[in-house]
Enzyme design. Sequence first.
Site, PDB file in Angstrom:
ATOM      1  CB  SER A   1      -1.175   0.381   1.529  1.00  0.00           C
ATOM      2  OG  SER A   1      -1.679   1.368   1.473  1.00  0.00           O
TER       3      SER A   1
ATOM      4  CG  ASP B   1      -7.503  -3.089  -2.185  1.00  0.00           C
ATOM      5  OD1 ASP B   1      -7.501  -2.379  -1.324  1.00  0.00           O
ATOM      6  OD2 ASP B   1      -5.705  -3.509  -2.101  1.00  0.00           O
TER       7      ASP B   1
ATOM      8  CG  HIS C   1      -5.602  -2.806   1.423  1.00  0.00           C
ATOM      9  ND1 HIS C   1      -4.685  -2.798  -0.093  1.00  0.00           N
ATOM     10  CD2 HIS C   1      -4.674  -2.083   2.260  1.00  0.00           C
ATOM     11  CE1 HIS C   1      -3.982  -1.603   0.431  1.00  0.00           C
ATOM     12  NE2 HIS C   1      -3.998  -1.205   1.235  1.00  0.00           N
TER      13      HIS C   1
HETATM   14  N1  LIG Z   1      -7.401   2.569   9.409  1.00  0.00           N
HETATM   15  C1  LIG Z   1      -8.298   1.937   8.179  1.00  0.00           C
HETATM   16  C2  LIG Z   1      -7.422   1.125   7.315  1.00  0.00           C
HETATM   17  C3  LIG Z   1      -5.449   0.824   6.995  1.00  0.00           C
HETATM   18  C4  LIG Z   1      -5.693   0.141   6.695  1.00  0.00           C
HETATM   19  O1  LIG Z   1      -6.240  -0.801   5.757  1.00  0.00           O
HETATM   20  N2  LIG Z   1      -4.106   0.077   6.625  1.00  0.00           N
HETATM   21  C5  LIG Z   1      -3.200  -1.178   5.978  1.00  0.00           C
HETATM   22  C6  LIG Z   1      -2.350  -0.577   5.280  1.00  0.00           C
HETATM   23  S1  LIG Z   1      -3.084   0.137   4.624  1.00  0.00           S
HETATM   24  C7  LIG Z   1      -2.484  -2.441   6.611  1.00  0.00           C
HETATM   25  O2  LIG Z   1      -2.054  -2.956   6.656  1.00  0.00           O
HETATM   26  N3  LIG Z   1      -3.067  -2.172   8.317  1.00  0.00           N
HETATM   27  C8  LIG Z   1      -2.377  -2.593   9.180  1.00  0.00           C
HETATM   28  C9  LIG Z   1      -3.109  -4.135   9.760  1.00  0.00           C
HETATM   29  O3  LIG Z   1      -3.985  -4.845   8.674  1.00  0.00           O
HETATM   30  O4  LIG Z   1      -2.236  -4.709  10.473  1.00  0.00           O
HETATM   31  C10 LIG Z   1     -10.110   2.079   7.661  1.00  0.00           C
HETATM   32  O5  LIG Z   1     -10.230   1.392   9.519  1.00  0.00           O
HETATM   33  O6  LIG Z   1     -10.262   1.914   6.972  1.00  0.00           O
END
Ligand SMILES: N[C@@H](CCC(=O)N[C@@H](CS)C(=O)NCC(=O)O)C(=O)O
Length: 282
Positions: free
Chosen positions: A151, A227, A260
């Site tokens: 990402s 995604d 994602h």
């Molecule tokens: N916080 C965001 C999502 C953020 C998100 O999906 N982050 C991804 C990277 S863009 C991630 O790796 N999150 C941490 C995880 O899954 O451990 C939401 O609530 O929509």
Amino acid sequence: MSAFPKLVSEHLCFGGKIGFYRHVSDTCNGEMRFSVYQPPQAKSAPVPVLYFLSGLTCTEENFMGKSGAQQFAAKYGIMLVVPDTSPRNRGIEGEDKDWDFGTGAGFYVDATQEKWRSHYQMYSYVVRELPALIADNFPVQPEKMGIFGHSMGGHGALVCALRNPELYKSVSAFAPIAAPMRCPWGQKAFSNYLGADKESWRDYDASELVLSAKFKRPILIDQGTADQFLAEQLLPEAFEKACAEAGQPLTLRYQEGYNHSYYFIATFIEDHIRHHAIALCS
Ligand SMILES: N[C@@H](CCC(=O)N[C@@H](CS)C(=O)NCC(=O)O)C(=O)O
């Protein structure tokens, strides 16, 4: 010679070890955190090194805890280094206000705007300071260096490799923000970190950089079709078009039904580590 970073915790894993570290960064003007997986092969000889850049809201822990990468790093004899996604607790007004900007969202750029520039220098931190620290303190072959990410970190990995083909022998990405100048996450980050002049944004946009880059080794990208960020934020089709124009070899794989999350990353992590091993371990 950089000082050995402070070890916060250490865990044996697949015959090697994971360490979580803190150090004082000159580039980011304060404490930074990162994690390292040393494969068993590193006990007897220096090994190639692969950097993973994480996405929005992540720390140096998410990838180590969720991707399952260690078993493949152990199989192929590669060290993994995972920096945090931003400086933290710098006392900058509003740094913790948004999940997609500031803390946890350094976007791997060197900020030029007054408010951010003395700490938010993640591009230089990832490309220069951290590799120098790793080379000084861990058993790596620094000339055998690859980079990948997810990402926001996929964007960072592509940018670092395209701008520095002499440093990085291999690059790949999971669901990268592939054309940040054209999506809301990128526009928000770049306008705040880099200012209103869009010319300066091009240095951090893979779909722009690839048009003149000298990185001609193959790039691997995996993208889930389910995604939630694909259509609005990630834009892999823009990067694919630019690669075709530039003659940049790219394998872009759409993985049916994957979203994602780190479940998607864990599913395809071995393919990515093998992609890097082919370039780094020969
Ligand atoms: N916080 C965001 C999502 C953020 C998100 O999906 N982050 C991804 C990277 S863009 C991630 O790796 N999150 C941490 C995880 O899954 O451990 C939401 O609530 O929509």
